[in-house]
Design a protein around this motif. Sequence first.
Motif, PDB file in Angstrom:
ATOM      1  N   ASN A  38      21.426  99.657 -49.181  1.00  0.00           N
ATOM      2  CA  ASN A  38      21.842 100.261 -50.752  1.00  0.00           C
ATOM      3  C   ASN A  38      21.681 101.844 -50.788  1.00  0.00           C
ATOM      4  O   ASN A  38      22.200 102.508 -51.679  1.00  0.00           O
TER       5      ASN A  38
ATOM      6  N   GLY B 209      26.029 100.361 -48.664  1.00  0.00           N
ATOM      7  CA  GLY B 209      26.314 100.131 -50.088  1.00  0.00           C
ATOM      8  C   GLY B 209      25.590 101.427 -50.884  1.00  0.00           C
ATOM      9  O   GLY B 209      25.456 101.185 -51.994  1.00  0.00           O
ATOM     10  N   LYS B 210      25.908 102.574 -50.214  1.00  0.00           N
ATOM     11  CA  LYS B 210      25.340 103.621 -50.839  1.00  0.00           C
ATOM     12  C   LYS B 210      26.178 103.878 -52.040  1.00  0.00           C
ATOM     13  O   LYS B 210      27.180 103.651 -52.250  1.00  0.00           O
TER      14      LYS B 210
ATOM     15  N   THR C  96      26.296 102.263 -54.745  1.00  0.00           N
ATOM     16  CA  THR C  96      26.696 100.831 -55.613  1.00  0.00           C
ATOM     17  C   THR C  96      25.438 100.499 -56.366  1.00  0.00           C
ATOM     18  O   THR C  96      24.069 100.840 -55.685  1.00  0.00           O
ATOM     19  N   LYS C  97      25.645 100.102 -57.555  1.00  0.00           N
ATOM     20  CA  LYS C  97      24.187  99.622 -58.496  1.00  0.00           C
ATOM     21  C   LYS C  97      24.358  98.083 -58.310  1.00  0.00           C
ATOM     22  O   LYS C  97      23.472  97.713 -58.802  1.00  0.00           O
TER      23      LYS C  97
ATOM     24  N   MET D  58      24.949  95.194 -55.503  1.00  0.00           N
ATOM     25  CA  MET D  58      25.236  94.936 -54.198  1.00  0.00           C
ATOM     26  C   MET D  58      24.571  93.666 -53.776  1.00  0.00           C
ATOM     27  O   MET D  58      23.638  93.306 -53.939  1.00  0.00           O
TER      28      MET D  58
ATOM     29  N   ILE E  64      20.699  93.393 -55.154  1.00  0.00           N
ATOM     30  CA  ILE E  64      20.663  94.746 -55.878  1.00  0.00           C
ATOM     31  C   ILE E  64      21.607  94.588 -57.246  1.00  0.00           C
ATOM     32  O   ILE E  64      22.569  94.387 -57.117  1.00  0.00           O
TER      33      ILE E  64
END
Lengths: 322, 322
Positions: free
Chosen positions: A127, A132-133, A135-136, A138, A152
């Motif tokens: 994340n 998943g960078k 994204t809030k 995931m 997440i």
Amino acid sequence: MEGGCRVQRYVFGIDLGGTTIKCGLFSETLGLMEKWEIPTRTENGGLEIVSDIARAVLGKMNQRGIEREQVIGLGIGIPGSVLSDGEVLGAVNLHWGHKDVKGELEEKLDFPVYVGNDSNLAALGENWLGSGKNTKNMVMITIGTGVGGGIIANGQLLVGKHGACGQIGHMNAEEEEATACNCGNYGCLEQYASANGLVRMAKRKVVGCRRATILSEKTVTAKTIFEAYKQGDSLAEEILYDFFRCLGKSLAAISCIVDPELFVIGGGVSKAGEALLEGIRRSFVKYAYVECKDTPFVLAQLGNDAGMYGAAKLVSDLGYGR
Amino acid sequence: MEGGCRVQRYVFGIDLGGTTIKCGLFSETLGLMEKWEIPTRTENGGLEIVSDIARAVLGKMNQRGIEREQVIGLGIGIPGSVLSDGEVLGAVNLHWGHKDVKGELEEKLDFPVYVGNDSNLAALGENWLGSGKNTKNMVMITIGTGVGGGIIANGQLLVGKHGACGQIGHMNAEEEEATACNCGNYGCLEQYASANGLVRMAKRKVVGCRRATILSEKTVTAKTIFEAYKQGDSLAEEILYDFFRCLGKSLAAISCIVDPELFVIGGGVSKAGEALLEGIRRSFVKYAYVECKDTPFVLAQLGNDAGMYGAAKLVSDLGYGR
């Protein structure tokens, strides 16, 4: 801003696995400065593991001339259930029962230690720096020897009351199952959708199979099954049908609970690549709630380092500003 | 501190149901001052609903001499999928397709409007004032005509990418199902574990049943089934076996994802009380991950007002301090 006369500070990120312990030294801004590995000594009930980690960390500090006051904290991922205060309820592969890893390590290291579940921290790593960078919301699912994961939601890693958030492998996937899962239940997703589960299911089908197949009881592994599948082997297709069905159904159920922006697929089996994603996607679409059918699936990017990165990020999330 | 010369401020909480619209007027500190209901006019594609709500709110303000500037905001729960920015993707029972409820209401009211899914807001209400008070991780499941729910994790209501968080009724509970769910999928939890689903399953079993039973095809409802069950009627036990099995399995799966401190059971069917809780608990324990087997189940406390309270709380969570 780091001025010239300001003291450099550091973070350690540790991923404690069943065979090796991955260690990372990070700068205060979480840049990876160095990584190395030591073996996991699971003998004698895993009695030496905590001491080995402390020795590795103190050795590195000594080697680089890092003082204790310069270390912001150490994050560590453990293959077991970990409560939000860092209490470890148990870790079967390490031969650990209940253990105060945080307290034991803090006593030896004299700086703050933060403990999480290894799959959860891999999700945190992906994340932060991986697939998943940005994204809030995931969900990461790790398909390896077993099946794990991490959630997440609203930009935060979920831990839960019993540290069980992301125990995706223990969602029930089949009502009728005669063999018990390692956890004691029957019909857990992990019994069908892990590397071990896949081989277990495959052996049932390979033995006595009269069809032409390149698979045999002796050569069957997750890797050879996917290779055969990519070559159009019909037995491999049949074996993977259940694998994909169980995974797609479970991930669709997850969408009804936390409705992520995307699913990140990691773990050893994810080396099967696009064929894996496509099979999961096809099954997911069948079971997913109408609004969620377009949720994307992507492969993890950080490989075996995800947990180590996530462990460092845990220190930053929980330990900075203290 | 509310000084004598300080202007009183207000919050409206609205629960928009398929037959009635529940309205609440709250003080700034979220004390309920008055509640009332108006009918839901679903005719003509539900065209009048938004105007009816605006008229009810403006009428109340006029009656009490409340100026627009005194209203902090209005929260409203809608029986459909609602994105985190308030966009409504659709609400079948209101005959609504995609609708900008927030924009339409704000234009008529000229103060901020916050929109959520009705079951999600009921969960928020129970988390704030009801059975889930003082918990930061809670799952509410609403068993009524359908099955809905809401997820509170780390003290926050989860909404998700497509507004599908808490769509518990659409988790797959049965692989083999010939009849489609309202959502288009086959085998959704709601097809077995809602009041409608229960009657549907019961009718299959009552017809041609040769056993002694107090149930008949004409009298079978969720209520009569539970009454018969409490009297030891063996057909009712058989009917409820599947109901409990599907519910327990799905809630156990939820524990593997968000691992709540407790499950709150609401909706019309929850009037069955302890017999319902006990049946769910027995099934849950069978399927739940080992660390989660002790998760408690409690009945909701706010009844039909939960959504209205949650709608007011939504204003407080999102609108205060603006």
